[in-house]
Design a protein around this motif. Structure first.
Motif, PDB file in Angstrom:
ATOM      1  N   ALA A  26       0.828  -1.204   0.000  1.00  0.00           N
ATOM      2  CA  ALA A  26       0.000   0.000   0.000  1.00  0.00           C
ATOM      3  C   ALA A  26       0.863   1.255   0.000  1.00  0.00           C
ATOM      4  O   ALA A  26       0.572   2.229  -0.702  1.00  0.00           O
ATOM      5  N   VAL A  27       1.948   1.235   0.775  1.00  0.00           N
ATOM      6  CA  VAL A  27       2.853   2.387   0.803  1.00  0.00           C
ATOM      7  C   VAL A  27       3.541   2.559  -0.544  1.00  0.00           C
ATOM      8  O   VAL A  27       3.723   3.687  -1.036  1.00  0.00           O
ATOM      9  N   VAL A  28       3.925   1.444  -1.172  1.00  0.00           N
ATOM     10  CA  VAL A  28       4.538   1.527  -2.498  1.00  0.00           C
ATOM     11  C   VAL A  28       3.545   2.118  -3.498  1.00  0.00           C
ATOM     12  O   VAL A  28       3.906   2.972  -4.324  1.00  0.00           O
ATOM     13  N   ARG A  29       2.302   1.672  -3.445  1.00  0.00           N
ATOM     14  CA  ARG A  29       1.268   2.222  -4.330  1.00  0.00           C
ATOM     15  C   ARG A  29       1.092   3.719  -4.129  1.00  0.00           C
ATOM     16  O   ARG A  29       1.090   4.501  -5.082  1.00  0.00           O
ATOM     17  N   ALA A  96      -4.223   9.971  -9.517  1.00  0.00           N
ATOM     18  CA  ALA A  96      -4.963  10.396  -8.326  1.00  0.00           C
ATOM     19  C   ALA A  96      -5.868   9.285  -7.805  1.00  0.00           C
ATOM     20  O   ALA A  96      -5.957   9.052  -6.593  1.00  0.00           O
ATOM     21  N   LEU A  97      -6.527   8.573  -8.702  1.00  0.00           N
ATOM     22  CA  LEU A  97      -7.429   7.496  -8.278  1.00  0.00           C
ATOM     23  C   LEU A  97      -6.653   6.308  -7.712  1.00  0.00           C
ATOM     24  O   LEU A  97      -7.109   5.656  -6.762  1.00  0.00           O
ATOM     25  N   LEU A  98      -5.481   6.016  -8.266  1.00  0.00           N
ATOM     26  CA  LEU A  98      -4.651   4.957  -7.703  1.00  0.00           C
ATOM     27  C   LEU A  98      -4.134   5.357  -6.325  1.00  0.00           C
ATOM     28  O   LEU A  98      -4.037   4.520  -5.416  1.00  0.00           O
ATOM     29  N   LEU A  99      -3.816   6.619  -6.162  1.00  0.00           N
ATOM     30  CA  LEU A  99      -3.378   7.112  -4.855  1.00  0.00           C
ATOM     31  C   LEU A  99      -4.465   6.903  -3.807  1.00  0.00           C
ATOM     32  O   LEU A  99      -4.186   6.484  -2.677  1.00  0.00           O
ATOM     33  N   ARG A 105      -7.307  -2.303  -9.124  1.00  0.00           N
ATOM     34  CA  ARG A 105      -6.780  -3.165 -10.174  1.00  0.00           C
ATOM     35  C   ARG A 105      -6.845  -2.473 -11.531  1.00  0.00           C
ATOM     36  O   ARG A 105      -5.875  -2.460 -12.294  1.00  0.00           O
ATOM     37  N   THR A 106      -7.990  -1.863 -11.828  1.00  0.00           N
ATOM     38  CA  THR A 106      -8.137  -1.164 -13.102  1.00  0.00           C
ATOM     39  C   THR A 106      -7.240   0.060 -13.158  1.00  0.00           C
ATOM     40  O   THR A 106      -6.577   0.327 -14.168  1.00  0.00           O
ATOM     41  N   MET A 107      -7.194   0.823 -12.062  1.00  0.00           N
ATOM     42  CA  MET A 107      -6.390   2.040 -12.058  1.00  0.00           C
ATOM     43  C   MET A 107      -4.891   1.728 -12.139  1.00  0.00           C
ATOM     44  O   MET A 107      -4.127   2.509 -12.707  1.00  0.00           O
ATOM     45  N   SER A 108      -4.466   0.602 -11.586  1.00  0.00           N
ATOM     46  CA  SER A 108      -3.045   0.253 -11.692  1.00  0.00           C
ATOM     47  C   SER A 108      -2.659  -0.017 -13.141  1.00  0.00           C
ATOM     48  O   SER A 108      -1.559   0.341 -13.575  1.00  0.00           O
ATOM     49  N   VAL A 109      -3.572  -0.638 -13.909  1.00  0.00           N
ATOM     50  CA  VAL A 109      -3.296  -0.882 -15.324  1.00  0.00           C
ATOM     51  C   VAL A 109      -3.258   0.440 -16.093  1.00  0.00           C
ATOM     52  O   VAL A 109      -2.351   0.676 -16.904  1.00  0.00           O
ATOM     53  N   LEU A 110      -4.228   1.307 -15.840  1.00  0.00           N
ATOM     54  CA  LEU A 110      -4.244   2.596 -16.530  1.00  0.00           C
ATOM     55  C   LEU A 110      -3.073   3.473 -16.097  1.00  0.00           C
ATOM     56  O   LEU A 110      -2.547   4.258 -16.891  1.00  0.00           O
ATOM     57  N   TRP A 149      -5.694   0.945   3.576  1.00  0.00           N
ATOM     58  CA  TRP A 149      -5.482   2.361   3.255  1.00  0.00           C
ATOM     59  C   TRP A 149      -5.967   2.704   1.842  1.00  0.00           C
ATOM     60  O   TRP A 149      -5.238   3.284   1.038  1.00  0.00           O
ATOM     61  N   SER A 150      -7.194   2.342   1.534  1.00  0.00           N
ATOM     62  CA  SER A 150      -7.730   2.614   0.206  1.00  0.00           C
ATOM     63  C   SER A 150      -9.245   2.694   0.277  1.00  0.00           C
ATOM     64  O   SER A 150      -9.880   2.206   1.230  1.00  0.00           O
ATOM     65  N   LEU A 151      -9.830   3.313  -0.734  1.00  0.00           N
ATOM     66  CA  LEU A 151     -11.280   3.341  -0.853  1.00  0.00           C
ATOM     67  C   LEU A 151     -11.838   1.952  -1.128  1.00  0.00           C
ATOM     68  O   LEU A 151     -12.957   1.635  -0.710  1.00  0.00           O
TER      69      LEU A 151
END
Length: 404
Positions: A26-29, A96-99, A105-110, A149-151
């Motif tokens: 999560a911290v890396v993301r 911003a959405l990945l943050l 999963r989708t935002m990491s690809v984009l 630590w994410s939505l």
């Protein structure tokens, strides 16, 4: 022999039973998405010169280079300023959405598509931090980096509570997002835009198909066994990606340290002196002069840098020594950000270092952040719920894909 088999079985159960290091990933993301987001926001006034049509690295040169190395970039799919602005804006949005950890999963690809598209368009605009970001954007696709630590994690908790009350939880956002992106991917593929190396197009199609398989296993399967099998596969992939990230960090420091040993300026203890007096790396000349005024300090920093980088991979076998060197490296990168004016390089390297942070420390950090958030004044009062009215939790969608 029995002890060996028992150890092997325990190792297999640990690797397949859970996604390891949820706080670290999560911290890396958060670290890499924040680094890329801040960089894109800072370079908005100069975006056309860096990656757009006004840059010194023209479209013809970019097409020749991409044609020779097979690199992936969506900026070359279409010509014109409008397409560049769309890609740049989407890169900011997905970062911003990945943050925040929304549909991770989708935002990491984009996010990966945005990083590769911009960096491969103008390959000579980056530095070492961009190379690290380039690699980590690919590795993040394979991780379950939003378990905490994410939505996504908050939505999953609300969905579990709603199911516990017997309420039905329906996901509409996930399938809609999956369908739209699938249509875009199909159109681009049929149009022949997916040229070059096969790795990234294959990865995009694989993740898209995996999303569909995960959704079908949850909705159509008569029992939970298919979903359990997919969950085990996702954990194994996550743990493998986490191991690759750790190995990449060790490789970065080891190679940097051993190459420094071969340099004459690092051998005589004066290497740190010279970048402090380069105009391109001296945002605070007075501070640089102060630090370089002492020959002893320059020598200690020079030798200390080499020692820390060479020794760090070996300190992973001792937790206490590793934590000490990890703190030293984070402080060193923070100093580089200020003294040499390389904030994004330093942020990228600190994000890499975060994969080795102790879980207990990260949990205390998260608990402290939660306490601070609870003490903040609420700007709007909670509205009373009408008796019998369904809560908003039941309308939230679960994450589509290999989990957060």
């Amino acid at each position: 022999m029995n002890r060996f088999l028992l150890a092997v079985s325990r190792g297999i159960a640990r690797v397949t039973g859970a996604a390891l290091g949820p706080h670290q990933t999560a911290v890396v993301r958060i670290g890499f998405s924040a680094t890329w987001l801040l960089f894109l926001l800072r370079e908005i006034p100069h975006r056309q010169e860096l990656y757009g049509p006004d840059g010194p690295w023209s479209r013809d040169l970019a097409e020749q280079l991409v044609g020779s190395n097979g690199a992936f970039t969506a900026l070359l799919w279409f010509d014109g300023r409008v397409w560049f602005e769309v890609v740049y804006a989407l890169a900011i949005l997905t970062s911003a959405l990945l943050l925040l950890g929304w549909r991770t999963r989708t935002m990491s690809v984009l996010f990966m598509v945005g990083v590769l598209s911009l960096q491969n368009r103008s390959v000579f605009m980056g530095d070492g931090g961009d190379n690290v970001l380039h690699l980590m954007s690919i590795y993040l696709v394979f991780t379950r980096c939003a378990r905490v630590w994410s939505l996504d994690a908050r939505r999953a908790a609300r969905d579990r509570a709603a199911r516990g009350r017997g309420e039905r939880v329906t996901d509409r956002t996930g399938p809609a997002l999956w369908g739209v992106l699938g249509c875009v991917l199909l159109a681009v593929t049929l149009a022949g835009r997916m040229q070059g190396d096969w790795l990234i197009p294959a990865l995009l199609w694989t993740v898209w198909a995996a999303q569909a398989l995960w959704w079908l296993a949850g909705r159509r399967a008569g029992s939970g066994e298919p979903r359990i099998v997919l969950d085990i596969v996702a954990d194994v992939v996550h743990n493998g990606a986490l191991l690759v990230i750790m190995a990449e960090a060790c490789l970065i420091y080891a190679t940097a340290g051993w190459y420094k040993i071969q340099g004459s300026r690092w051998q005589d203890g004066t290497a740190v002196y010279y970048p402090l007096h380069l105009e391109s790396f001296s945002p605070w000349p007075a501070l640089a002069d102060l630090l370089s005024a002492s020959g002893t300090l320059v020598m200690l920093v020079t030798y200390g840098t080499v020692l820390v980088q060479v020794a760090f991979p070996f300190t992973l076998f001792n937790r206490r020594v590793k934590n000490v060197l990890l703190a030293v490296m984070i402080v060193e990168h923070a100093a580089i950000a200020v003294v040499l004016g390389l904030p994004f390089f330093s942020l990228a390297m600190i994000a890499v270092d975060a994969v080795f942070l102790p879980t207990a420390f990260l949990r205390r950090l998260g608990a402290g952040a939660a306490r601070v958030r609870e003490r903040l004044p609420r700007r709007r009062a909670e509205r009373p719920r009408v008796p019998g009215q369904r809560g908003h939790e039941s309308a939230e969608a679960t994450h589509v894909g290999f989990g957060a």
